[in-house]
Write a protein that holds these residues in place. Structure first.
Motif, PDB file in Angstrom:
ATOM      1  N   ALA A 133       3.477   8.506   9.019  1.00 45.34           N
ATOM      2  CA  ALA A 133       3.113   8.121  10.397  1.00 45.34           C
ATOM      3  C   ALA A 133       2.604   6.682  10.447  1.00 45.34           C
ATOM      4  O   ALA A 133       3.018   5.894  11.308  1.00 45.34           O
ATOM      5  CB  ALA A 133       2.069   9.081  10.957  1.00 45.34           C
ATOM      6  N   ASP A 134       1.710   6.319   9.524  1.00 42.76           N
ATOM      7  CA  ASP A 134       1.184   4.947   9.497  1.00 42.76           C
ATOM      8  C   ASP A 134       2.271   3.946   9.120  1.00 42.76           C
ATOM      9  O   ASP A 134       2.340   2.848   9.683  1.00 42.76           O
ATOM     10  CB  ASP A 134       0.021   4.837   8.514  1.00 42.76           C
ATOM     11  CG  ASP A 134      -1.223   5.560   8.998  1.00 42.76           C
ATOM     12  OD1 ASP A 134      -1.331   5.805  10.223  1.00 42.76           O
ATOM     13  OD2 ASP A 134      -2.080   5.889   8.151  1.00 42.76           O
ATOM     14  N   LEU A 135       3.110   4.317   8.175  1.00 40.42           N
ATOM     15  CA  LEU A 135       4.211   3.451   7.754  1.00 40.42           C
ATOM     16  C   LEU A 135       5.182   3.231   8.909  1.00 40.42           C
ATOM     17  O   LEU A 135       5.600   2.099   9.180  1.00 40.42           O
ATOM     18  CB  LEU A 135       4.920   4.088   6.555  1.00 40.42           C
ATOM     19  CG  LEU A 135       5.976   3.284   5.845  1.00 40.42           C
ATOM     20  CD1 LEU A 135       5.437   1.962   5.319  1.00 40.42           C
ATOM     21  CD2 LEU A 135       6.549   4.114   4.689  1.00 40.42           C
ATOM     22  N   ARG A 190      13.437   9.373   6.781  1.00 43.23           N
ATOM     23  CA  ARG A 190      14.826   9.359   6.294  1.00 43.23           C
ATOM     24  C   ARG A 190      15.107   8.092   5.484  1.00 43.23           C
ATOM     25  O   ARG A 190      15.729   8.141   4.433  1.00 43.23           O
ATOM     26  CB  ARG A 190      15.809   9.446   7.466  1.00 43.23           C
ATOM     27  CG  ARG A 190      16.073  10.851   7.953  1.00 43.23           C
ATOM     28  CD  ARG A 190      17.285  10.926   8.883  1.00 43.23           C
ATOM     29  NE  ARG A 190      17.221   9.987   9.999  1.00 43.23           N
ATOM     30  CZ  ARG A 190      16.560  10.201  11.132  1.00 43.23           C
ATOM     31  NH1 ARG A 190      15.892  11.340  11.305  1.00 43.23           N
ATOM     32  NH2 ARG A 190      16.574   9.313  12.105  1.00 43.23           N
ATOM     33  N   ARG A 191      14.645   6.965   5.969  1.00 47.07           N
ATOM     34  CA  ARG A 191      14.887   5.689   5.281  1.00 47.07           C
ATOM     35  C   ARG A 191      14.158   5.641   3.931  1.00 47.07           C
ATOM     36  O   ARG A 191      14.722   5.191   2.934  1.00 47.07           O
ATOM     37  CB  ARG A 191      14.457   4.514   6.154  1.00 47.07           C
ATOM     38  CG  ARG A 191      15.452   4.218   7.263  1.00 47.07           C
ATOM     39  CD  ARG A 191      14.928   3.103   8.157  1.00 47.07           C
ATOM     40  NE  ARG A 191      15.882   2.724   9.159  1.00 47.07           N
ATOM     41  CZ  ARG A 191      16.778   1.740   9.018  1.00 47.07           C
ATOM     42  NH1 ARG A 191      16.816   1.033   7.910  1.00 47.07           N
ATOM     43  NH2 ARG A 191      17.615   1.459   9.986  1.00 47.07           N
ATOM     44  N   VAL A 192      12.923   6.095   3.919  1.00 46.09           N
ATOM     45  CA  VAL A 192      12.176   6.103   2.647  1.00 46.09           C
ATOM     46  C   VAL A 192      12.868   7.018   1.647  1.00 46.09           C
ATOM     47  O   VAL A 192      13.049   6.657   0.486  1.00 46.09           O
ATOM     48  CB  VAL A 192      10.701   6.512   2.878  1.00 46.09           C
ATOM     49  CG1 VAL A 192       9.999   6.791   1.553  1.00 46.09           C
ATOM     50  CG2 VAL A 192       9.962   5.433   3.651  1.00 46.09           C
ATOM     51  N   LYS A 193      13.293   8.192   2.084  1.00 44.88           N
ATOM     52  CA  LYS A 193      14.002   9.123   1.183  1.00 44.88           C
ATOM     53  C   LYS A 193      15.291   8.497   0.661  1.00 44.88           C
ATOM     54  O   LYS A 193      15.630   8.647  -0.517  1.00 44.88           O
ATOM     55  CB  LYS A 193      14.295  10.457   1.885  1.00 44.88           C
ATOM     56  CG  LYS A 193      13.082  11.308   2.086  1.00 44.88           C
ATOM     57  CD  LYS A 193      12.454  11.669   0.756  1.00 44.88           C
ATOM     58  CE  LYS A 193      11.141  12.370   0.926  1.00 44.88           C
ATOM     59  NZ  LYS A 193      10.324  12.321  -0.283  1.00 44.88           N
ATOM     60  N   ALA A 194      16.020   7.790   1.521  1.00 43.61           N
ATOM     61  CA  ALA A 194      17.257   7.129   1.092  1.00 43.61           C
ATOM     62  C   ALA A 194      16.962   6.036   0.069  1.00 43.61           C
ATOM     63  O   ALA A 194      17.685   5.890  -0.930  1.00 43.61           O
ATOM     64  CB  ALA A 194      17.993   6.544   2.297  1.00 43.61           C
ATOM     65  N   ASP A 200       0.846  -1.191   0.000  1.00 44.71           N
ATOM     66  CA  ASP A 200       0.000   0.000   0.000  1.00 44.71           C
ATOM     67  C   ASP A 200       0.884   1.244   0.000  1.00 44.71           C
ATOM     68  O   ASP A 200       1.324   1.711   1.058  1.00 44.71           O
ATOM     69  CB  ASP A 200      -0.921   0.009   1.228  1.00 44.71           C
ATOM     70  CG  ASP A 200      -1.884   1.178   1.244  1.00 44.71           C
ATOM     71  OD1 ASP A 200      -1.841   2.021   0.319  1.00 44.71           O
ATOM     72  OD2 ASP A 200      -2.676   1.265   2.196  1.00 44.71           O
ATOM     73  N   SER A 201       1.115   1.794  -1.187  1.00 42.91           N
ATOM     74  CA  SER A 201       2.011   2.951  -1.287  1.00 42.91           C
ATOM     75  C   SER A 201       1.348   4.252  -0.850  1.00 42.91           C
ATOM     76  O   SER A 201       1.992   5.297  -0.840  1.00 42.91           O
ATOM     77  CB  SER A 201       2.546   3.094  -2.713  1.00 42.91           C
ATOM     78  OG  SER A 201       1.500   3.400  -3.609  1.00 42.91           O
ATOM     79  N   GLY A 247       2.611   4.193  -7.467  1.00 43.13           N
ATOM     80  CA  GLY A 247       1.463   4.129  -8.354  1.00 43.13           C
ATOM     81  C   GLY A 247       0.341   3.332  -7.728  1.00 43.13           C
ATOM     82  O   GLY A 247       0.503   2.683  -6.694  1.00 43.13           O
ATOM     83  N   ALA A 248      -0.783   3.369  -8.399  1.00 48.19           N
ATOM     84  CA  ALA A 248      -1.958   2.619  -7.954  1.00 48.19           C
ATOM     85  C   ALA A 248      -2.108   1.375  -8.822  1.00 48.19           C
ATOM     86  O   ALA A 248      -1.868   1.426 -10.027  1.00 48.19           O
ATOM     87  CB  ALA A 248      -3.202   3.489  -8.076  1.00 48.19           C
TER      88      ALA A 248
END
Length: 151
Positions: free
Chosen positions: A21-23, A36-40, A15-16, A51-52
């Protein structure tokens, strides 16, 4: 990649649309560490985009067709010309360079045989350098891709 990166990738593939906060809550990280981790992962290209997943049947696309393409020549110029042309047609959903008897495998979706006939005539038949084309129709999807294994 450590267990947190793997957990983030699995959650985002599922679920992208999750908020940071939920992630973060789902993978047991603070929101700032999660961000930070997602950006990296985005900057390194591991996350290539978002995408969906659409339901093709609800879009009226009831047929999925796999088309094997054999070219007249496997020269670099012929393959480059073919690959550029494939990019010009939105009806071609995927194109894979293959080993084996066919040079390429295409995936196409259509509403019905009539629309596939139009795609065949107006799109596939216009691809350069094609010597043979073989279409196979999917009778039923057994398993849909939900994401890549990251473990």
């Amino acid at each position: 990649m450590d267990r947190f990166d793997i957990a983030l990738l699995e959650a985002l593939q599922n679920d992208s649309s999750l908020s940071i906060a939920d992630l973060a809550e789902r993978v047991a990280l603070s929101p700032s560490a999660c961000h930070r981790r997602v950006k990296a992962l985005e900057q390194t290209g591991v996350i290539a985009g978002y995408g969906a997943r659409l339901d093709p049947k609800l879009l009226g696309l009831t047929m999925e067709v796999f088309v094997e393409i054999t070219l007249n020549s496997q020269s670099r110029e012929a393959m480059d010309r073919f690959e550029r042309a494939v990019g010009d047609f939105d009806d071609i959903l995927e194109c894979h360079l293959m080993s084996g008897t066919a040079d390429y495998l295409l995936r196409v979706a259509a509403r019905d045989l009539g629309q596939y006939d139009s795609i065949h005539r107006d799109c596939l038949a216009r691809l350069p350098g094609v010597s043979a084309m073989r279409s196979s129709f999917s009778l039923r999807r057994i398993k849909q891709m939900r994401g890549y294994p990251v473990r």
